[in-house]
Each structure stands twice: as C-alpha cells, then as structure tokens.
Design a protein around this motif. Sequence first.
Motif, PDB file in Angstrom:
ATOM      1  N   GLY A 734       0.821  -1.208   0.000  1.00 13.02           N
ATOM      2  CA  GLY A 734       0.000   0.000   0.000  1.00 13.02           C
ATOM      3  C   GLY A 734       0.853   1.255   0.000  1.00 13.02           C
ATOM      4  N   TRP A 735       1.889   1.273   0.842  1.00 18.31           N
ATOM      5  CA  TRP A 735       2.815   2.418   0.831  1.00 18.31           C
ATOM      6  C   TRP A 735       3.453   2.571  -0.548  1.00 18.31           C
ATOM      7  CZ3 TRP A 735       2.460   6.205   3.836  1.00 18.31           C
ATOM      8  CH2 TRP A 735       2.272   6.090   5.206  1.00 18.31           C
ATOM      9  N   GLY A 736       3.814   1.443  -1.148  1.00 17.84           N
ATOM     10  CA  GLY A 736       4.435   1.519  -2.467  1.00 17.84           C
ATOM     11  C   GLY A 736       3.532   2.155  -3.498  1.00 17.84           C
ATOM     12  N   LEU A 737       2.247   1.796  -3.490  1.00 14.55           N
ATOM     13  CA  LEU A 737       1.305   2.412  -4.427  1.00 14.55           C
ATOM     14  C   LEU A 737       1.163   3.910  -4.142  1.00 14.55           C
ATOM     15  CD1 LEU A 737      -1.485  -0.313  -4.597  1.00 14.55           C
ATOM     16  CD2 LEU A 737       0.147   0.293  -6.387  1.00 14.55           C
ATOM     17  N   ILE A 738       1.175   4.268  -2.865  1.00 12.49           N
ATOM     18  CA  ILE A 738       1.030   5.675  -2.497  1.00 12.49           C
ATOM     19  C   ILE A 738       2.181   6.517  -3.043  1.00 12.49           C
ATOM     20  CG2 ILE A 738       1.208   7.221  -0.499  1.00 12.49           C
ATOM     21  CD1 ILE A 738      -0.635   5.289   0.997  1.00 12.49           C
ATOM     22  N   VAL A 739       3.411   5.969  -2.971  1.00 13.83           N
ATOM     23  CA  VAL A 739       4.580   6.763  -3.396  1.00 13.83           C
ATOM     24  C   VAL A 739       4.923   6.536  -4.865  1.00 13.83           C
ATOM     25  CG1 VAL A 739       5.485   6.628  -1.045  1.00 13.83           C
ATOM     26  CG2 VAL A 739       6.326   5.027  -2.786  1.00 13.83           C
ATOM     27  N   ASP A 791      17.548  -7.871  -9.451  1.00 13.09           N
ATOM     28  CA  ASP A 791      18.008  -8.679  -8.318  1.00 13.09           C
ATOM     29  C   ASP A 791      18.161  -7.887  -7.025  1.00 13.09           C
ATOM     30  OD1 ASP A 791      18.036 -11.185  -9.388  1.00 13.09           O
ATOM     31  OD2 ASP A 791      20.155 -11.161  -9.962  1.00 13.09           O
ATOM     32  N   SER A 792      18.494  -6.632  -7.116  1.00 13.24           N
ATOM     33  CA  SER A 792      18.808  -5.875  -5.898  1.00 13.24           C
ATOM     34  C   SER A 792      17.581  -5.280  -5.214  1.00 13.24           C
ATOM     35  CB  SER A 792      19.782  -4.740  -6.239  1.00 13.24           C
ATOM     36  OG  SER A 792      19.194  -3.852  -7.177  1.00 13.24           O
ATOM     37  N   TYR A 793      16.395  -5.522  -5.740  1.00 15.44           N
ATOM     38  CA  TYR A 793      15.208  -4.853  -5.198  1.00 15.44           C
ATOM     39  C   TYR A 793      14.343  -5.815  -4.384  1.00 15.44           C
ATOM     40  CZ  TYR A 793      16.600  -1.262  -8.459  1.00 15.44           C
ATOM     41  OH  TYR A 793      17.320  -0.310  -9.130  1.00 15.44           O
ATOM     42  N   PRO A 794      13.709  -5.301  -3.305  1.00 24.84           N
ATOM     43  CA  PRO A 794      12.840  -6.155  -2.481  1.00 24.84           C
ATOM     44  C   PRO A 794      11.651  -6.677  -3.289  1.00 24.84           C
ATOM     45  CG  PRO A 794      13.361  -4.100  -1.346  1.00 24.84           C
ATOM     46  CD  PRO A 794      13.833  -3.939  -2.756  1.00 24.84           C
ATOM     47  N   ALA A 795      11.169  -7.866  -2.905  1.00 31.41           N
ATOM     48  CA  ALA A 795      10.054  -8.476  -3.622  1.00 31.41           C
ATOM     49  C   ALA A 795       8.803  -7.610  -3.557  1.00 31.41           C
ATOM     50  CB  ALA A 795       9.776  -9.863  -3.045  1.00 31.41           C
ATOM     51  N   ALA A 796       8.582  -6.944  -2.425  1.00 31.59           N
ATOM     52  CA  ALA A 796       7.385  -6.114  -2.298  1.00 31.59           C
ATOM     53  C   ALA A 796       7.397  -4.969  -3.307  1.00 31.59           C
ATOM     54  CB  ALA A 796       7.269  -5.566  -0.877  1.00 31.59           C
ATOM     55  N   ALA A 797       8.580  -4.419  -3.587  1.00 28.55           N
ATOM     56  CA  ALA A 797       8.673  -3.342  -4.574  1.00 28.55           C
ATOM     57  C   ALA A 797       8.292  -3.851  -5.959  1.00 28.55           C
ATOM     58  CB  ALA A 797      10.081  -2.759  -4.582  1.00 28.55           C
ATOM     59  N   LEU A 798       8.730  -5.060  -6.302  1.00 27.79           N
ATOM     60  CA  LEU A 798       8.400  -5.627  -7.615  1.00 27.79           C
ATOM     61  C   LEU A 798       6.898  -5.865  -7.741  1.00 27.79           C
ATOM     62  CD1 LEU A 798      11.310  -8.192  -7.911  1.00 27.79           C
ATOM     63  CD2 LEU A 798      11.252  -5.794  -8.620  1.00 27.79           C
ATOM     64  N   PHE A 799       6.268  -6.302  -6.640  1.00 28.11           N
ATOM     65  CA  PHE A 799       4.821  -6.519  -6.651  1.00 28.11           C
ATOM     66  C   PHE A 799       4.081  -5.209  -6.914  1.00 28.11           C
ATOM     67  CE2 PHE A 799       0.881  -6.638  -3.972  1.00 28.11           C
ATOM     68  CZ  PHE A 799       0.124  -7.418  -4.845  1.00 28.11           C
ATOM     69  N   VAL A 800       4.519  -4.142  -6.271  1.00 25.24           N
ATOM     70  CA  VAL A 800       3.882  -2.839  -6.478  1.00 25.24           C
ATOM     71  C   VAL A 800       3.982  -2.427  -7.948  1.00 25.24           C
ATOM     72  CG1 VAL A 800       4.035  -0.375  -5.939  1.00 25.24           C
ATOM     73  CG2 VAL A 800       4.216  -2.068  -4.103  1.00 25.24           C
ATOM     74  N   ILE A 801       5.162  -2.562  -8.522  1.00 24.12           N
ATOM     75  CA  ILE A 801       5.333  -2.177  -9.927  1.00 24.12           C
ATOM     76  C   ILE A 801       4.444  -3.033 -10.823  1.00 24.12           C
ATOM     77  CG2 ILE A 801       6.986  -1.942 -11.802  1.00 24.12           C
ATOM     78  CD1 ILE A 801       7.374   0.052  -9.560  1.00 24.12           C
ATOM     79  N   TRP A 802       4.362  -4.335 -10.540  1.00 23.56           N
ATOM     80  CA  TRP A 802       3.502  -5.224 -11.336  1.00 23.56           C
ATOM     81  C   TRP A 802       2.039  -4.798 -11.256  1.00 23.56           C
ATOM     82  CZ3 TRP A 802      -0.356  -8.758  -9.851  1.00 23.56           C
ATOM     83  CH2 TRP A 802      -0.794  -9.613 -10.862  1.00 23.56           C
ATOM     84  N   VAL A 803       1.582  -4.392 -10.062  1.00 22.47           N
ATOM     85  CA  VAL A 803       0.201  -3.934  -9.903  1.00 22.47           C
ATOM     86  C   VAL A 803      -0.019  -2.617 -10.642  1.00 22.47           C
ATOM     87  CG1 VAL A 803      -1.481  -3.057  -8.236  1.00 22.47           C
ATOM     88  CG2 VAL A 803      -0.183  -5.122  -7.713  1.00 22.47           C
ATOM     89  N   ALA A 804       0.965  -1.726 -10.568  1.00 22.45           N
ATOM     90  CA  ALA A 804       0.780  -0.383 -11.099  1.00 22.45           C
ATOM     91  C   ALA A 804       1.055  -0.272 -12.589  1.00 22.45           C
ATOM     92  CB  ALA A 804       1.683   0.593 -10.341  1.00 22.45           C
ATOM     93  N   ALA A 805       1.897  -1.153 -13.123  1.00 20.54           N
ATOM     94  CA  ALA A 805       2.310  -1.024 -14.525  1.00 20.54           C
ATOM     95  C   ALA A 805       1.173  -1.395 -15.475  1.00 20.54           C
ATOM     96  CB  ALA A 805       3.518  -1.911 -14.787  1.00 20.54           C
TER      97      ALA A 805
END
Length: 881
Positions: A734-739, A791-805
């Motif tokens: 949720g924070w990821g989508l917000i930012v 590889d260097s990014y947290p899994a939660a960040a990748l999930f946010v991008i997948w949802v938002a892209a």
Amino acid sequence: MERLAERPMEEGLTLILTHENADFDAVAAQLAAAKLYPRAIPVLPRRVNRNVRAFLNLYGDQLPFMLPDELVRRPVDQVILVDAQTMATVRGMGPRTRVQIIDHHPLARDLPPGWTYHGEPVGATTTLLVEGLAERGIGLTWVEATLMLLGIYEDTGSLTYPSTTSRDLRAAAWLIERGADLTILGEFLHHPMSEAQRRLYDRLVESAETREIEGHIVVIAAARADGFMEEVSTVAHRLRDLFEPSALFMLVEFDGHIQMVCRTTTDDIDAGGVAAHFGGGGHARAAAAVIRDRSLAEVREELLRILPHYIRPAVTVAEIMSRGVRVLPPDLPIGEAAREMQRTGHEGFPVVRGGRVIGLLTRRAVDRALQHGLSGQPVERVMEKGEVYVLPSDPVEKVQRLMIETGWGQIPVVEDGEVVGIVTRTDLIKLWGERLRVRPRLSVASAMEAAFPPAWLALVREIGATAQSMGFIAYFVGGLVRDLILNHPIVDVDIVVEGDAIALADAMREHHGGRVVAHRRFGTAKWLLEGVTITTPAGRVEGLKAIDFVTARREFYAHPTALPQVEPSSIKQDLHRRDFTINTLAVCLNPDRFGELLDFYGGLQDLQRGLIRVLHSLSFVEDPTRILRAARLEARLGFRVEPRTEELIHHAVDLLARVSGERIRHEMELILAEAEPERILARLEEWRALAFVMPGLQADEWLQERFRAMRTALEQGEWKAIEGAPERWRILAGWGLIVYRLPSDQLEQAIRRLRFPARDADVLRGVHDVRGKLDRLAEPLKPSTIAEHLDSYPAAALFVIWVAAPPGRARENLYQYAHHWRGVRPILRGDDLRRLGVPPGPAIGRMLRALRAARLDGEVRTREDEITFVKERLAKSLVGP
C-alpha cells in the motif's frame, strides 16, 4: 424579518442590547439577534428578572452572552436594540453609533439621527427574530430553542393573551421542532394568582407535608376549598416553585369531590400511574384525577400508601459526578490557578481550607483578576465565597437548586469530610438534554453472553468481583463496547479500572498465575496468559493471550498536537478524553452492576444513527490524528461523519503537518490494514488531508483502482511470490502504491517526514527505481539481463510495480522474474568451483553469477552442463567481468 435578516453587518463592534430588569422575551430576543448576526455581541443588562437569572445560572455556559464589564475597550459602531426603544449608554458608544430598534410594540417616540425602527404587532419580540431564523434555516441547540420559547410564552401568557397572534404560535412550533423543552418552561414561567387562588395557596402551604421516598423529596398538600371556581393548576405550579420537590401531590376538596393534581420533575416518579390508581389520567410528569365519595383524610392516607410503588430510586450525585477533583488552597496565587485552568481546561476549582469547602474559583474571576494585574494575589480574594457542597447520595435535583441559588457552575461533592468529586452544569445538561431527568439504565449482559465464550465471560465476572472486593470498579470501554453492541467479533479484552489497575492485575496473577508487565507512570498493566491454564466454573479459558488493565485517567495537552499528559481520574473523565462519542460507552463489570451500560456522551444514539461525532470542538486541535481515525471508522463501520464534526475537521486539517512522523505513519498503516483502504484515502482527499500527511499524495481514481487491483491479485492468488507476513506485505505494498508517482525529492522528503524503518524505506526507493526501468524492461531481453536489473530490489517493490504497470511485456517480465527467475541458483557451490580450479576470492562470485545467468538463459540445465561451462571458461580464462 426578511429585510432585517438580509442586511449586511457593518464594520466595527456591534452590540445587541435590551432594557434593564430584562424578562425572558428581552433576553431571548438578544439571543435570536445574535444568531442572525454572528458578528454582533449580545450584552446582558446589569439587572435581569429573578426567573431569567435562575435560567442563566443553570444554562448560561451554553449561551453567547457577555456582561458589560467584560467588553473590550473599542468604539461601538452599531447597536441592535431589542424589545426596547430607549437604553442606557454602554462604554464605547458615541454620537456616531447607529441604533436599530427591533420591538413588537408600536414606535412611541421620535428617533434621533442614525436610529431606525423595525416592529410589527405580534405577541413577543422574539417571534419577529425567530421568523428570521426560520427563513434563513439557522440551526439551534435545544438550550437556545428553549430560551427563545420562554421568551414567546412569557410575553403571550403561554399563548393565551389577546395580543397573541398566529405568528407567535408558528414561531413556537418551529422552536419545539428544533428541540425546545416544554418541561423547562413550567419551571421558569410564573403567572400572578387571583385572590381566591392566593387563599387556597395559603391553606395548602400550611397543610403541606414533606416526605423522602427513594431519595426523592415528595410534597403532599391537602385543603378544603368549598365554593372555589377557579383553575387549581396555577396554585399547583406555585406550590412546586415554593417547595421545589421532585414531586407535588395536591388534594383540594370541593363540594362533593376531591381534585388531585400531580406534578413531577423526574421520570422516576410516575404521576400518570398515581392518577390512574384514583381513576384519573395524564402522563408521567403531569396528571390529575377527580375522586368522589371519599374523605380528604382517606385519600391522603391511601396516596401515602401507594406512592412507593410508583417511585424508582433517584439518580444520585454519585452517578454523574466526576471523581479525582482538584482543589485549591485559599492562599494559592491567582497566576498559578490560571495556569492550572489552562492546563486542565476546567472552568472552576473548589477552594478548600482544612478539608472544608470555603468557596469556588471561576475562570471568569481569574480572567478579570489577571486583567487588573492581580496574578500574585491569593485566590481567596476573588473566589465565590460559601460552604456549598453536596453528598454523593444526594439527588441531582439538589445540585440544580444549589446552582440556581448560588450561581455556581460547579458544585463540590464531599464524603467523610473530604472533597471527592464535582458536578458541573455540563453534567446536568447532558443528563437532561434528551428530555430526560435520568439516564436509562440499560444492560448489555445478554450481548456479552452471546459475544464471549462462556469461560472468557466467567473470567470477566471474576475480574469484576475481585475489583469490587478491592473497592474498585472495572469496566469494558470504548471500541470493545461499540463492537459488542454492533455484534462485531471481539478480539482483545481491555479493562479500565476506577482505582488501581496494576493492583487488580497483580491480584488476578496471584490467583491464576501468568505474568504482569506494568507501566506505573501511566497506571497500566498487561496480564500475559500464554502457557497459563485458567479454569473457571464454565470451563477452561482458551485462546485468550493477554488482558490489558488501565487505570481510569484524564489527559492534558500542553499545546496542540502534543502527546497528552495523564493522571488518574474517574471513568467519566476517562471516557471524555476519547475521540468520538461511539467510543465513549462503558459497561460495568462489578457484580452488583454487571452489564450496566454507561452512556455519558450520547454514544448509543450515534451508534444507532450511524454517526461519527467528535466529543468537543477542540478535539482535532488537541490530536489531529483523530481526523485519520474518523475516516477509518467511517469506512469500517459504514457510518457517516456528522456535519459539525466534518466542519471541525476542515478547520483543523492543516495541523496534521505538525504531528510527529511516527504517529502519522502508525495511523496510516492502520488505514492500509483495513479491508478497503482506498475508500478511506478518498475520504481524506475530500477533506484535503493527504497533502499534510505526505506532500504530493493524491487519492485519485488511478490510486483507488490500483488498490482494488492489488487486493484482487492477493485474494485470487495471482501473485504467489509473497515474502513475510501477508498483513505486513499488504501494508508495504500500500505504501508503495502511495509513493509510486512521487518524484525522487518528494519520496525522500516523505521517508524523512514519516521516519520509515530502513527496510521499509528500501522498498519505497525500490519502487521508484524499478518504475524508472519499465521502458527498458519492455524490450526483448534475456532472463539474465532482466535479473541483473531486478536482483537488488525487495520483492514487495516488484509486486507494487507489477500492480501499477500497464499490461505489456514489462509487466510480464516482472511476473516471470518474481515467480520463476528470482529463485534460480546454480547447482554448483563455492567448494565445487574451487575443486574445479577456480581460484578463491572474487572469482568464485563471478563464476557463480555467470553460472546463474547461463541457467536463466537455458544454456545449462544439469550439473554436468555446469561443470562443462566452468571448465570451458577456465580454459579461456573468461571468469566474467
């Protein structure tokens, strides 16, 4: 009043004045004019009638009147003169002061220059102004409506004088619709008696007998009145005014019959039931009966015999008082008393010498003393003097009588020679504001039986019994009671204690075991039950991990948005510190009151109406995070923030910028943990609150749609690569989508402002970085190249991008990487590589990375493939860059 109501107010100080010895019509007209002209100041005359003074002593704190001595020294540009055509000058008036007369009497004088007149032939001046209020749709409190109705009723003889017009009746009806209390009118209106009524009155006074029944003062007056032809109800009103009992029963014997008149001031005494017993009728507070063929003595004797059956115990001072009252010594400097008033928000303090009440210090007296430079003088110099107090067992009617007689707005409560509490005007108004003289004694014991497992409830009953044996009172409070009434699941058990919460927790631990973690500064204790077997008469307690015990306390805010200071107090004050009325309900757990619902602030009614209502007008100023809580509760419960509360939110929303980042982040994460956070964020956007939470944050349709997409993906299992607890994952996402759409400078500002932990900050920065790589990820890349990017990014960040892209190759690559490529590793390990001849050190890492890339791209599949790959690279001395 259309022409008057539409006139714009002039610049400068505007006063609303009336005549000396003001009656209800005059004072009510001042109030109505102040509602029509919000910038004008209603100034009471120096003398008002006795019944008006009694009303203002009781309800004046709810009204906007000022006294002449309280006016600031400024020129008076305009005067609105109501119910009068002449006036005494007020400080600040001069030759250029304009005067506008509003009066229901015809103009009887030539007006000086600058004076104007508006008047029409109606029964009361208040009627003219109430018509203006009705035309403009201006809201009133029930106290304001009641005062205006008193003004109309007094000048029209309760709508019976020949001067009464249909307009007076319509105005009265409009006020009743706005909450005017007719029962209060009978307490403050007085009409002259005829000579015959006076003679009967004197005989009844001589015969009157006072009894105390169930804590109520009851007066019975009986007399003969042969040949009397007039109305006896006026005599009954005068007797009630004289004796001020909870109930009056008047028996008048005429030729051949007895007339009984019953009047009560409390719903605890059923006047209608008593009258019905004698063949009459009426309602609970006013009734009558005509009794034939019986003597006066017989009727009186039977009345005394049956009365206990129609009288419930009185509401006592103990039920509405606030405990933990602060008292002042008479020699305390006024300046120190002022600081204490500012800290606590109290309007007055009892002054005590040697344990004896000797006076009351009011905020008004302190303010005036400070204006005159008396901050160093003792409070005894400016206090209201008097040994005025009540006992906890006294009925609340005694408090009302003392307030009217003394003008004190707070009455100390004394027990065993010690001041133990206080009752304020606000306490009485809240008790009677819903047209009731008592709070209904509601029980939610059956709801508790349905909500709690039997063993849990048995343990709760034991806690209540233990508290009672220690001289304490234990309560369920707040959200637990709210959810109990709404039939929502109960998860946690929190108990508030009038007394010592830590001592109660220790007593339960000594009996059942477990461990108590106490915080003595705040008077709180957590009784930890994991690994403890508690057996009750209803069975073993299972699934209950801990119980929180909290000492009832009150809070003080040193300045807006500050964390509160706390000190022990009563349950009533503990509830008053809470955020919304629906969270101010309490349920008593002591055996003699088990299940009794306490509702001091109208929380039950707001629950039934589905309203989120703040307790007082400075609530959001003291704690702006309540704005975030209001939106969260509204969405969770399906309720609606009531209009005045929403208005207060708009006034205080900018204060969110001054709240510490940790507190804001905590409240926001509670929002993100809700079922539909986007609804809450949209509401906060509507209130313009999000900009003060995080610069650049917008809850537009895009963000709301992305939250819905994220929830669907998690609920339907579209994204299986979840790391860590699912609840925490949702909050981070949720924070990821917000930012997601924030530029880098605003993102860093948000991370600093909300003080995100380092790991969470890495997720948010990862969202920003990966978003910048979407174009590259949309190209036809080998899996190993994609892995190098991600590889260097947290899994939660990748999930946010997948949802938002947007749909496309980049989004598909993100999914494939997270679910298939991220976890790919070579079969060979470091030891294997050393045996194959790879030199120790950085070369091992480079070879492992090369092996992984080859496996990702399908160049190697088996262990033998990897060995061959390593040997070939060693032969060519190509370990990789």
